[in-house]
Design a protein around this motif. Structure first.
Motif: not given
Length: 421
Positions: A50-60
């Motif tokens: 959860a501390r790593f960001d993702l591209p817009t529109g993506w999620d963990w």
């Protein structure tokens, strides 16, 4: 277009960080290749995800985790039997994928997850027309060990039946697991090497921690020791903390967030005046690129990130557990990309001499294929386009006028018409 990626995440951060790098590459390139917007889910089971960001529109989506145990795995924290945890994870994965209905599902390393938890989900998504990919790092283990692992999950032919393609994230001229037998013939027939996932890799986001700035790193020449996740980096860290940096340099040691707290505190207390020990930095690739020389372990992500730079590196692979890291380290050493030593042949004096001899001397890695993050979106676009072509052909066949004297009936399940997108 919806994409899902899965990593089982039992030890370290390598699996989820590899999938995260793929997510950024797919989000960046697939819209131009397909003319469609792209979103996705990364299914993982490390609380660090959860501390790593993702591209817009993506999620963990973070599942209850597992940890290595004698003969297999055990629940990391949940008060459950392994059988109960496997059933919980399998049900969650199936529900997630049934709701998302991805067009592409990429599984990292373990084809059916832990204890076969992915088997039903893979059948489910393939029934919806989803393309499935097994993503493999370029080195798995000794062929005999890997052969036993393929047999344990039903044999390579069974794995091949469950996946449309196998992507090997490496350079076949450096190390080809199809030639060593790690990827057997039935899987090799579906396999393509992509190049290392190195160039244009998204950083982990965030700023350098205060400890780095307080140590003067960035304003002063420095050498770097980094230990990946840190759970198994204690032996190398103990040697590194006693090594002398070259004159005019500082030594920064990044232990990784998973190092035991007592071990971390011991290292900090032991460090000399010209050595700084920190637990974590959000921009390890930036540190590697800025350092005059780097000492690291032999994990895939660490070396993939390293090879996008010209920083000289000494790789000291993890001892025990698997032969993966030594095989990778010495293959890359033979290719002229890094130096490599076993932990048994390393001492603080040897490391000090290596720092003195290599700091500031750039290493050319342009002969290694590092283009995997550009290749993967192209492969994904071609695979999805092929699936769409097949679907359109099937629809055309089904909707053509039936021959005289025949009738056509297509049963429709309620969930196929009422499914929420």
């Amino acid at each position: 277009m919806r994409i899902a990626l899965f990593s089982h995440d039992s030890l370290g951060l390598g699996h989820l960080r590899r999938n995260r790098a793929l997510a950024f590459a797919l989000a960046r390139d697939l819209p131009a290749l397909t003319g469609r917007e792209v979103s996705g889910l990364l299914i993982a089971s490390s609380p660090e995800a959860a501390r790593f960001d993702l591209p817009t529109g993506w999620d963990w989506v973070i599942l209850p985790g597992v940890t290595p145990a004698a003969g297999g795995y055990a629940p990391r924290a949940l008060a459950s039997s392994m059988q109960g945890l496997r059933a919980l994870r399998a049900a969650a994965i199936s529900a997630i994928l049934d709701q998302q209905r991805p067009e592409l599902f990429i599984v990292d390393r373990h084809p059916f997850g832990i204890g076969g938890e992915l088997a039903e989900a893979i059948d489910q998504v393939r029934g919806h027309g989803c393309r499935t990919v097994l993503g493999l790092r370029e080195v798995l283990d000794t062929p005999s060990v890997v052969d036993a692992e393929w047999e344990k999950v039903g044999g390579p032919a069974h794995v091949a039946d469950s996946f449309d393609e196998v992507w090997i994230y490496g350079d076949a001229d450096v190390y080809d697991p199809r030639s060593t037998g790690e990827v057997p013939a039935s899987l090799a027939a579906k396999a393509v090497t992509t190049g290392y996932l190195s160039q244009d890799r998204a950083d982990d986001g965030g700023d350098k921690p205060a400890g780095v700035e307080a140590a003067g790193i960035g304003a002063q020449l420095f050498v770097l020791t980094c230990l990946g996740g840190g759970s198994d980096g204690g032996s190398l860290a103990t040697i590194a903390v006693d090594a002398r940096p070259p004159d005019g340099h500082r030594h920064l040691i990044v232990t990784g967030p998973q190092m035991d707290a007592e071990e971390f505190d011991r290292l900090r207390a032991r460090a000399g005046a010209d050595t700084t020990v920190i637990r974590h930095c959000d921009d390890i690739p930036g540190l590697v690129a800025s350092a005059e020389a780097v000492v690291c372990m032999g994990g895939y992500n660490t070396l993939a990130e390293l090879m996008s730079t010209t920083t000289p590196a000494l790789v000291v692979p993890r001892k025990g557990h698997r032969a993966e890291q030594p095989r990778r380290a010495f293959a890359l050493s033979a290719a002229g990309a890094v130096d490599a030593r076993t932990i048994d042949s390393l001492s603080a004096d040897v490391l000090s001499e290596w720092f003195a001899g290599r700091a500031g001397r750039l290493t050319d890695r342009s002969h290694i294929d590092l283009t995997g993050l550009a290749t993967v979106p192209r492969l994904a676009a071609e695979l999805i386009a092929g699936a769409n072509t097949e679907r359109h052909s099937t629809v055309a066949d089904l909707t053509s006028e039936p021959a005289a004297g025949t009738t056509t009936s297509f049963p429709t399940k309620s969930e196929e018409t009422s499914h929420a997108v």
